[in-house]
Design an enzyme around this catalytic site. Sequence first.
Site, PDB file in Angstrom:
ATOM      1  N   GLY A   1     -15.103   3.724  14.065  1.00 47.94           N
ATOM      2  CA  GLY A   1     -16.141   2.685  14.123  1.00 47.94           C
ATOM      3  C   GLY A   1     -15.760   1.502  15.002  1.00 47.94           C
ATOM      4  O   GLY A   1     -16.611   0.924  15.675  1.00 47.94           O
TER       5      GLY A   1
ATOM      6  N   ASN B   1       0.878  -1.173   0.000  1.00 45.22           N
ATOM      7  CA  ASN B   1       0.000   0.000   0.000  1.00 45.22           C
ATOM      8  C   ASN B   1       0.913   1.222   0.000  1.00 45.22           C
ATOM      9  O   ASN B   1       1.487   1.583   1.025  1.00 45.22           O
ATOM     10  CB  ASN B   1      -0.888  -0.029   1.254  1.00 45.22           C
ATOM     11  CG  ASN B   1      -1.847   1.150   1.307  1.00 45.22           C
ATOM     12  OD1 ASN B   1      -1.744   2.089   0.506  1.00 45.22           O
ATOM     13  ND2 ASN B   1      -2.763   1.112   2.255  1.00 45.22           N
TER      14      ASN B   1
ATOM     15  N   ARG C   1     -12.251  16.659   6.115  1.00 47.98           N
ATOM     16  CA  ARG C   1     -13.086  16.930   4.931  1.00 47.98           C
ATOM     17  C   ARG C   1     -14.512  17.265   5.349  1.00 47.98           C
ATOM     18  O   ARG C   1     -15.049  16.660   6.274  1.00 47.98           O
ATOM     19  CB  ARG C   1     -13.110  15.705   4.005  1.00 47.98           C
ATOM     20  CG  ARG C   1     -11.783  15.434   3.349  1.00 47.98           C
ATOM     21  CD  ARG C   1     -11.838  14.178   2.494  1.00 47.98           C
ATOM     22  NE  ARG C   1     -10.641  13.396   2.685  1.00 47.98           N
ATOM     23  CZ  ARG C   1     -10.568  12.080   2.570  1.00 47.98           C
ATOM     24  NH1 ARG C   1     -11.633  11.385   2.232  1.00 47.98           N
ATOM     25  NH2 ARG C   1      -9.446  11.453   2.767  1.00 47.98           N
TER      26      ARG C   1
END
Length: 401
Positions: free
Chosen positions: A331, A7, A239
């Site tokens: 979460g 990644n 954001r």
Amino acid sequence: MKILVINAGSSSLKCTLFQMPERRALADGVVEKIGEGDAFLSFSAGATEVRQSCEAADHPAALQALVGCLLDEQSGVLTDLNEIAAVGHRVVHGGETSHSALIDEGTLQVIRENSVLAPLHNPPNLAGVEAALHMMPGRPQVAVFDTAFHTSMPPRAYLYAIPYSLYTERHVRAYGFHGTSHRYVTERAADILRTPVDRVNLITLHLGNGCSATAVKNGRSVDTSMGMTPLEGLVMGTRSGDVDPGLFYFLAEWLDMSPADVYDLLNRESGLTGLSGVSNDVREILAAESAGDRRAKIALDLFAYRLRKYIGAYFAVLGRVDGLVFTAGIGENCADLRRRACEGLEGLGVVLDEAKNAAAVGREAVISSDDSATAVLVVPTNEALQIAVETYDVAGGTEPQ
Ligand code: AMP
């Protein structure tokens, strides 16, 4: 077979080595601050832990440093680079490509073409691919696109109500992101709920520094909150999420800002950071709220309220919802925001068990009460494992050339 998952971000490169199909992580490492003169490497494999500064002027050098750790006698992970049978890459934007793809000239072209839509992500992803191709020529390499899971969305979900020619000529549409994570938690949640994945209806909530919600019908994405870019949808760390598009015009006019400046303001100075004035980290905002900070409270309330609105909308999209699934940093770990997001949803059949919710931190758990019509779950995401699984599926039968 051993699969290396890469990644590559703008200033970091992460690697995880998996034993497949056993799904076992053998080693994990990251080089941060690539090209900044003070690059730092962290690596772990079994009992071996390495944390040291390293020379990494670019992505190939970072990959070299991490592969050096894998081959190091002390870590004992690999004796030869040829033991890596395939490499899987996270690629953020694959446009309308609906599946993970073996990297060839066509796939490289897809990554390059979509760089215009993901200028911060696709170019470093490509740098990771090129570094691995150079280091392991002929080895099967697979691009796993963050957008692919959402290509099952129907036109009514992915089109914007603007002139249709902008879609046909300029590819303006919602693509959605975090797809690898939404797919992973969908499969885990189906398993936990003992429902075949092609029959499960879920609302998956990836709440990290970036946040997105997805409506999953029969195991497939039918709507998602992020759009043409990752700016749309839920409130995030920095954001804004959804705003009136007219804001763009007035901010540019009143503050004499260029389109790039407005875009930057909405991407980097907004969301929880802009509202709270504290930070993009929910832990710090919660602490400020506890200390009586009014703006911190407004930021968290607004975050939860917007989340609840998306949950409600996706109930309407799906009709029947088997589970709400919370994942990613917030979460998985923040019982407080999970509780606030589910507040008032009893009418839709969502009833949290407060004790189970409070106890579920960073692990899989069902946190709804036994009489909740819709299950509420915490499922830690594992994008690297999902990439390994998809790489195995695509490259499993491919012999190194
Ligand atoms: P991610 O992008 O998935 O790594 O998520 C990062 C974000 O998760 C951080 O910026 C925090 O806002 C949030 N986070 C991580 N751990 C916790 C925690 N224990 N409680 C609340 N928020 C957390």
